[in-house]
Scaffold this motif. Structure first.
Motif, PDB file in Angstrom:
ATOM      1  N   TRP A 144      -0.393  93.096  27.116  1.00 49.44           N
ATOM      2  CA  TRP A 144      -0.665  92.352  25.899  1.00 49.44           C
ATOM      3  C   TRP A 144      -0.481  93.306  24.724  1.00 49.44           C
ATOM      4  O   TRP A 144      -0.924  94.451  24.772  1.00 49.44           O
ATOM      5  CB  TRP A 144      -2.095  91.807  25.891  1.00 49.44           C
ATOM      6  N   TYR A 145       0.158  92.768  23.676  1.00 49.79           N
ATOM      7  CA  TYR A 145       0.390  93.554  22.474  1.00 49.79           C
ATOM      8  C   TYR A 145      -0.287  92.877  21.280  1.00 49.79           C
ATOM      9  O   TYR A 145      -0.361  91.643  21.195  1.00 49.79           O
ATOM     10  CB  TYR A 145       1.886  93.686  22.197  1.00 49.79           C
ATOM     11  N   GLN A 146      -0.733  93.717  20.350  1.00 52.07           N
ATOM     12  CA  GLN A 146      -1.330  93.271  19.095  1.00 52.07           C
ATOM     13  C   GLN A 146      -0.395  93.718  17.975  1.00 52.07           C
ATOM     14  O   GLN A 146       0.042  94.878  17.949  1.00 52.07           O
ATOM     15  CB  GLN A 146      -2.709  93.917  18.936  1.00 52.07           C
ATOM     16  N   GLN A 147      -0.106  92.816  17.063  1.00 50.97           N
ATOM     17  CA  GLN A 147       0.800  93.165  15.976  1.00 50.97           C
ATOM     18  C   GLN A 147       0.214  92.751  14.637  1.00 50.97           C
ATOM     19  O   GLN A 147      -0.179  91.590  14.448  1.00 50.97           O
ATOM     20  CB  GLN A 147       2.170  92.511  16.173  1.00 50.97           C
ATOM     21  N   PHE A 148       0.195  93.700  13.692  1.00 50.73           N
ATOM     22  CA  PHE A 148      -0.193  93.448  12.318  1.00 50.73           C
ATOM     23  C   PHE A 148       1.067  93.341  11.468  1.00 50.73           C
ATOM     24  O   PHE A 148       2.111  93.906  11.812  1.00 50.73           O
ATOM     25  CB  PHE A 148      -1.100  94.564  11.807  1.00 50.73           C
ATOM     26  N   PRO A 149       0.975  92.626  10.334  1.00 50.92           N
ATOM     27  CA  PRO A 149       2.171  92.452   9.496  1.00 50.92           C
ATOM     28  C   PRO A 149       2.791  93.784   9.098  1.00 50.92           C
ATOM     29  O   PRO A 149       2.099  94.722   8.691  1.00 50.92           O
ATOM     30  CB  PRO A 149       1.612  91.707   8.276  1.00 50.92           C
ATOM     31  N   GLY A 150       4.112  93.877   9.254  1.00 48.50           N
ATOM     32  CA  GLY A 150       4.831  95.076   8.869  1.00 48.50           C
ATOM     33  C   GLY A 150       4.758  96.209   9.864  1.00 48.50           C
ATOM     34  O   GLY A 150       5.299  97.297   9.607  1.00 48.50           O
ATOM     35  N   LYS A 151       4.109  95.987  10.988  1.00 53.92           N
ATOM     36  CA  LYS A 151       3.966  97.016  12.012  1.00 53.92           C
ATOM     37  C   LYS A 151       4.617  96.561  13.307  1.00 53.92           C
ATOM     38  O   LYS A 151       4.844  95.378  13.530  1.00 53.92           O
ATOM     39  CB  LYS A 151       2.484  97.314  12.269  1.00 53.92           C
ATOM     40  N   GLY A 152       4.903  97.537  14.183  1.00 52.73           N
ATOM     41  CA  GLY A 152       5.411  97.186  15.494  1.00 52.73           C
ATOM     42  C   GLY A 152       4.289  96.739  16.413  1.00 52.73           C
ATOM     43  O   GLY A 152       3.102  96.973  16.126  1.00 52.73           O
ATOM     44  N   PRO A 153       4.635  96.093  17.515  1.00 55.06           N
ATOM     45  CA  PRO A 153       3.600  95.697  18.488  1.00 55.06           C
ATOM     46  C   PRO A 153       2.916  96.937  19.058  1.00 55.06           C
ATOM     47  O   PRO A 153       3.588  97.915  19.405  1.00 55.06           O
ATOM     48  CB  PRO A 153       4.396  94.961  19.567  1.00 55.06           C
ATOM     49  N   ALA A 154       1.599  96.874  19.170  1.00 51.33           N
ATOM     50  CA  ALA A 154       0.814  97.974  19.736  1.00 51.33           C
ATOM     51  C   ALA A 154       0.214  97.525  21.058  1.00 51.33           C
ATOM     52  O   ALA A 154      -0.407  96.459  21.130  1.00 51.33           O
ATOM     53  CB  ALA A 154      -0.277  98.407  18.763  1.00 51.33           C
ATOM     54  N   LEU A 155       0.399  98.326  22.087  1.00 52.52           N
ATOM     55  CA  LEU A 155      -0.134  97.986  23.405  1.00 52.52           C
ATOM     56  C   LEU A 155      -1.651  97.920  23.354  1.00 52.52           C
ATOM     57  O   LEU A 155      -2.323  98.860  22.919  1.00 52.52           O
ATOM     58  CB  LEU A 155       0.312  99.033  24.423  1.00 52.52           C
ATOM     59  N   LEU A 156      -2.180  96.800  23.831  1.00 52.94           N
ATOM     60  CA  LEU A 156      -3.621  96.555  23.777  1.00 52.94           C
ATOM     61  C   LEU A 156      -4.269  96.794  25.134  1.00 52.94           C
ATOM     62  O   LEU A 156      -5.212  97.553  25.288  1.00 52.94           O
ATOM     63  CB  LEU A 156      -3.851  95.120  23.330  1.00 52.94           C
ATOM     64  N   ILE A 157      -3.739  96.146  26.138  1.00 53.10           N
ATOM     65  CA  ILE A 157      -4.274  96.216  27.490  1.00 53.10           C
ATOM     66  C   ILE A 157      -3.205  95.669  28.419  1.00 53.10           C
ATOM     67  O   ILE A 157      -2.378  94.857  28.004  1.00 53.10           O
ATOM     68  CB  ILE A 157      -5.598  95.397  27.591  1.00 53.10           C
TER      69      ILE A 157
END
Lengths: 109, 115
Positions: free
Chosen positions: A35-48
């Motif tokens: 699962w990835y979390q993404q904030f505006p203007g940023k790349g997807p960040a691995l969450l879990i």
């Protein structure tokens, strides 16, 4: 053809509440489900992430539940906080990632 | 340590021009991926490099797209004769190895706008 189906498209939750996002897949060759979390203007960040030999994985307030026979998996965000407001993507990997369409989560204070 | 670095962060160009996008993966990661994120298509795989093996180009949308990886590290994605439908965020990711069950870490992408 989308290999991973994700729902809902968006959700609103009160601070302290639980957010639940569901995903389903067809390809049994997938062997890794991040699962990835993404904030505006940023790349997807691995969450879990989870592997198919495990039915549940918990890291802090985030839990993945995995049902191999149903080919479904879900993300639970407990005690949701305003800082959790973001877009969440499920994915499945056989070596490359196939992504769901994303869920925009809004946490109201 | 440093994460995946992409440049430029934004690129605006005219239709028909060629563009080059650069990716510096995490040091020591042997696998490198390019993805594209657009409103209509979501996040989609483009190309995959693993060590010295021939790249997997199965996700490239047309022959206007190409990529190379020099010295097993830096990668460049080139789009020739750009079209308006190429407007998207191009994301690079790297992972320690190319096996399916390894985490992929993303850069912040290059936002490409074709006028």
């Amino acid at each position: 053809q989308q290999q991973v189906k994700q729902s809902p498209q968006s959700l609103i939750v009160q601070k302290g509440g639980i957010s639940i996002i569901n995903c389903a897949y067809e390809n049994t060759a997938f062997d890794y489900f991040p699962w990835y979390q993404q904030f505006p203007g940023k790349g997807p960040a691995l969450l879990i992430a989870i592997r198919p030999d495990v039915s549940e994985k918990k890291e802090g307030r985030f839990t993945i539940s995995f049902n191999k026979s149903a080919k479904q998996f879900s993300l639970h965000i407990m005690d949701s906080q305003p800082g959790d407001s973001a877009t969440y993507f499920c994915a499945a990997s056989d070596y490359k990632l196939s992504f769901g369409a994303g869920t925009t989560v809004t946490v109201r204070a | 340590g440093a994460g995946v670095s992409q440049s430029p962060s934004n690129k605006v160009t005219e239709k028909g021009k060629d563009v080059e996008l650069r990716c510096d993966p995490i040091s020591g990661h042997t696998a490198l991926y390019w993805y594209r994120q657009s409103l209509g298509q979501g996040l989609e795989f483009l190309i995959y490099f693993q060590g010295n093996s021939a790249p997997d180009k199965s996700g490239l949308p047309s022959d206007r797209f190409s990529a190379e990886r020099t010295g097993g590290s830096v990668s460049t994605l080139t789009i020739q004769r750009t079209q308006q439908e190429d407007s998207a965020v191009y994301l690079c990711a790297s992972s320690p190895t190319g096996t399916g069950n390894q985490p992929q870490h993303f850069g912040d992408g290059t936002r490409l706008s074709i006028l």
